[in-house]
Design a protein around this motif. Structure first.
Motif, PDB file in Angstrom:
ATOM      1  N   PHE A 172      -1.011 -13.150   8.101  1.00 11.03           N
ATOM      2  CA  PHE A 172      -0.053 -12.042   8.212  1.00 11.03           C
ATOM      3  C   PHE A 172       1.193 -12.324   7.389  1.00 11.03           C
ATOM      4  CE2 PHE A 172      -2.642 -11.804  12.059  1.00 11.03           C
ATOM      5  CZ  PHE A 172      -3.088 -10.516  11.938  1.00 11.03           C
ATOM      6  N   PRO A 173       1.867 -11.321   6.903  1.00 13.94           N
ATOM      7  CA  PRO A 173       1.533  -9.905   7.011  1.00 13.94           C
ATOM      8  C   PRO A 173       0.423  -9.504   6.035  1.00 13.94           C
ATOM      9  CG  PRO A 173       3.499 -10.155   5.692  1.00 13.94           C
ATOM     10  CD  PRO A 173       3.104 -11.535   6.154  1.00 13.94           C
ATOM     11  N   VAL A 174      -0.318  -8.471   6.418  1.00 16.64           N
ATOM     12  CA  VAL A 174      -1.332  -7.873   5.549  1.00 16.64           C
ATOM     13  C   VAL A 174      -0.718  -6.588   5.006  1.00 16.64           C
ATOM     14  CG1 VAL A 174      -3.595  -6.772   5.466  1.00 16.64           C
ATOM     15  CG2 VAL A 174      -3.269  -8.837   6.824  1.00 16.64           C
ATOM     16  N   SER A 175      -0.774  -6.435   3.698  1.00 17.71           N
ATOM     17  CA  SER A 175      -0.219  -5.206   3.126  1.00 17.71           C
ATOM     18  C   SER A 175      -1.123  -4.699   2.015  1.00 17.71           C
ATOM     19  CB  SER A 175       1.189  -5.458   2.579  1.00 17.71           C
ATOM     20  OG  SER A 175       1.133  -6.312   1.470  1.00 17.71           O
ATOM     21  N   THR A 176      -1.020  -3.418   1.795  1.00 14.58           N
ATOM     22  CA  THR A 176      -1.728  -2.749   0.706  1.00 14.58           C
ATOM     23  C   THR A 176      -0.687  -1.879   0.010  1.00 14.58           C
ATOM     24  OG1 THR A 176      -3.758  -2.752   2.003  1.00 14.58           O
ATOM     25  CG2 THR A 176      -3.682  -1.252   0.119  1.00 14.58           C
ATOM     26  N   PRO A 177      -0.014  -2.426  -0.996  1.00 14.57           N
ATOM     27  CA  PRO A 177       1.084  -1.694  -1.624  1.00 14.57           C
ATOM     28  C   PRO A 177       0.687  -0.359  -2.239  1.00 14.57           C
ATOM     29  CG  PRO A 177       0.836  -3.914  -2.581  1.00 14.57           C
ATOM     30  CD  PRO A 177      -0.244  -3.728  -1.575  1.00 14.57           C
ATOM     31  N   GLU A 178      -0.590  -0.223  -2.576  1.00 12.07           N
ATOM     32  CA  GLU A 178      -1.052   1.026  -3.198  1.00 12.07           C
ATOM     33  C   GLU A 178      -1.141   2.180  -2.199  1.00 12.07           C
ATOM     34  OE1 GLU A 178      -2.900  -2.503  -5.223  1.00 12.07           O
ATOM     35  OE2 GLU A 178      -2.672  -1.873  -3.164  1.00 12.07           O
ATOM     36  N   MET A 179      -1.052   1.872  -0.904  1.00 10.36           N
ATOM     37  CA  MET A 179      -1.272   2.898   0.116  1.00 10.36           C
ATOM     38  C   MET A 179      -0.112   2.967   1.103  1.00 10.36           C
ATOM     39  SD  MET A 179      -5.312   2.300   0.976  1.00 10.36           S
ATOM     40  CE  MET A 179      -5.482   3.885   1.817  1.00 10.36           C
ATOM     41  N   THR A 180       0.137   4.190   1.596  1.00  4.95           N
ATOM     42  CA  THR A 180       1.141   4.433   2.632  1.00  4.95           C
ATOM     43  C   THR A 180       0.565   5.445   3.620  1.00  4.95           C
ATOM     44  OG1 THR A 180       2.097   6.257   1.353  1.00  4.95           O
ATOM     45  CG2 THR A 180       3.095   4.058   1.052  1.00  4.95           C
ATOM     46  N   PRO A 181       1.163   5.532   4.809  1.00  9.14           N
ATOM     47  CA  PRO A 181       0.712   6.578   5.734  1.00  9.14           C
ATOM     48  C   PRO A 181       0.966   7.952   5.117  1.00  9.14           C
ATOM     49  CG  PRO A 181       2.158   5.006   6.837  1.00  9.14           C
ATOM     50  CD  PRO A 181       2.218   4.708   5.375  1.00  9.14           C
ATOM     51  N   GLY A 182       0.015   8.857   5.312  1.00  6.26           N
ATOM     52  CA  GLY A 182       0.188  10.198   4.768  1.00  6.26           C
ATOM     53  C   GLY A 182      -1.075  11.024   4.869  1.00  6.26           C
ATOM     54  N   ALA A 183      -0.976  12.245   4.372  1.00  9.52           N
ATOM     55  CA  ALA A 183      -2.096  13.178   4.426  1.00  9.52           C
ATOM     56  C   ALA A 183      -3.137  12.822   3.372  1.00  9.52           C
ATOM     57  CB  ALA A 183      -1.603  14.602   4.204  1.00  9.52           C
ATOM     58  N   VAL A 184      -4.396  12.865   3.780  1.00  8.35           N
ATOM     59  CA  VAL A 184      -5.514  12.581   2.886  1.00  8.35           C
ATOM     60  C   VAL A 184      -6.316  13.860   2.710  1.00  8.35           C
ATOM     61  CG1 VAL A 184      -7.632  11.246   2.586  1.00  8.35           C
ATOM     62  CG2 VAL A 184      -5.627  10.185   3.637  1.00  8.35           C
ATOM     63  N   ALA A 185      -6.533  14.244   1.462  1.00  6.95           N
ATOM     64  CA  ALA A 185      -7.345  15.429   1.183  1.00  6.95           C
ATOM     65  C   ALA A 185      -8.819  15.034   1.213  1.00  6.95           C
ATOM     66  CB  ALA A 185      -6.980  16.001  -0.185  1.00  6.95           C
ATOM     67  N   ASP A 186      -9.634  15.871   1.862  1.00  7.50           N
ATOM     68  CA  ASP A 186     -11.077  15.627   1.871  1.00  7.50           C
ATOM     69  C   ASP A 186     -11.588  15.627   0.431  1.00  7.50           C
ATOM     70  OD1 ASP A 186     -10.802  15.712   4.587  1.00  7.50           O
ATOM     71  OD2 ASP A 186     -12.080  17.443   4.905  1.00  7.50           O
ATOM     72  N   ARG A 187     -12.524  14.705   0.163  1.00  6.46           N
ATOM     73  CA  ARG A 187     -13.084  14.610  -1.183  1.00  6.46           C
ATOM     74  C   ARG A 187     -14.516  14.108  -1.075  1.00  6.46           C
ATOM     75  NH1 ARG A 187     -11.636  10.039  -4.991  1.00  6.46           N
ATOM     76  NH2 ARG A 187     -10.032   9.655  -3.452  1.00  6.46           N
ATOM     77  N   PRO A 188     -15.447  14.767  -1.757  1.00  8.30           N
ATOM     78  CA  PRO A 188     -16.838  14.292  -1.722  1.00  8.30           C
ATOM     79  C   PRO A 188     -16.996  13.008  -2.534  1.00  8.30           C
ATOM     80  CG  PRO A 188     -16.654  16.188  -3.170  1.00  8.30           C
ATOM     81  CD  PRO A 188     -15.304  15.984  -2.550  1.00  8.30           C
ATOM     82  N   LEU A 189     -17.861  12.133  -2.049  1.00 10.85           N
ATOM     83  CA  LEU A 189     -18.202  10.888  -2.733  1.00 10.85           C
ATOM     84  C   LEU A 189     -19.699  10.652  -2.580  1.00 10.85           C
ATOM     85  CD1 LEU A 189     -15.421   8.480  -1.387  1.00 10.85           C
ATOM     86  CD2 LEU A 189     -15.532   9.477  -3.666  1.00 10.85           C
ATOM     87  N   GLN A 190     -20.217   9.778  -3.379  1.00 11.26           N
ATOM     88  CA  GLN A 190     -21.599   9.341  -3.220  1.00 11.26           C
ATOM     89  C   GLN A 190     -21.584   7.821  -3.092  1.00 11.26           C
ATOM     90  OE1 GLN A 190     -24.119  10.846  -6.306  1.00 11.26           O
ATOM     91  NE2 GLN A 190     -23.763  12.977  -5.744  1.00 11.26           N
ATOM     92  N   LEU A 191     -21.573   7.347  -1.842  1.00 17.97           N
ATOM     93  CA  LEU A 191     -21.537   5.920  -1.546  1.00 17.97           C
ATOM     94  C   LEU A 191     -22.672   5.578  -0.593  1.00 17.97           C
ATOM     95  CD1 LEU A 191     -17.692   5.632  -0.895  1.00 17.97           C
ATOM     96  CD2 LEU A 191     -18.912   4.912  -2.947  1.00 17.97           C
TER      97      LEU A 191
END
Length: 170
Positions: free
Chosen positions: A63-82
């Motif tokens: 700790f701490p674990v962080s992901t600087p590329e991401m923050t809390p917020g709205a996510v738009a639905d998006r199709p993927l093929q995984l």
């Protein structure tokens, strides 16, 4: 098939030289039956797995674990093929993620989802998030690679083999 045979030929000789260390047990089914055929091969030692929890001192060091590329917020639905990814969700230790997790705990359980806590400061915060959704496996880990590969900027988000979504449907 050729790739599988090549991998077996390359890694099977090493199987006798290293033990299996389980870093985390996130539930699921025992994989031992899949190895019975390999274990019966003459000249190979029997494989054994010891499942242990990481020591508290090791947990504290992560700790701490962080992901600087991401923050809390709205996510738009998006199709993927995984294909084969199952149901994976990303959350943080913030009010928005906590509300999302509490509201979706039952649906996440029904989907057999697993979560990454991509922003968290302590083991007690991880436990607090786990308490909001008992039985839903979650582990602290950076989501930087996923954020880059999937062009994610916000969490909470559910990632499935068909797309990204803020909504969790059982």
């Amino acid at each position: 098939m050729k790739n599988l045979l090549l991998m077996i030929c390359l890694f099977l000789p090493m199987a006798g030289h290293a033990g299996l260390n389980v870093v985390a047990d996130l539930g699921g089914e025992d994989a031992a039956p899949f190895f019975e055929g390999i274990n019966k091969q003459p000249g190979l030692p029997k494989a054994s797995a010891v499942i242990t929890q990481p020591p508290v001192s090791a947990m504290a060091a992560m700790f701490p674990v962080s992901t600087p590329e991401m923050t809390p917020g709205a996510v738009a639905d998006r199709p993927l093929q995984l294909p084969g990814i199952g149901a994976l969700f990303l959350i943080g230790d913030d009010a928005q993620s906590r509300l999302w997790l509490a509201e979706n705990a039952e649906a996440l359980t029904a989907r057999h989802a697993a979560g990454l806590i991509v922003s968290v400061d302590s083991a007690s915060a991880v436990q607090s998030l786990r308490d909001l959704a008992p039985g839903v496996p979650m582990a602290p880990a950076s989501g930087s690679e996923l954020a880059r590969r999937l062009q994610l900027r916000h969490y909470p988000v559910l990632i499935t083999d068909t797309g990204l979504s803020r909504q969790v449907r059982p």
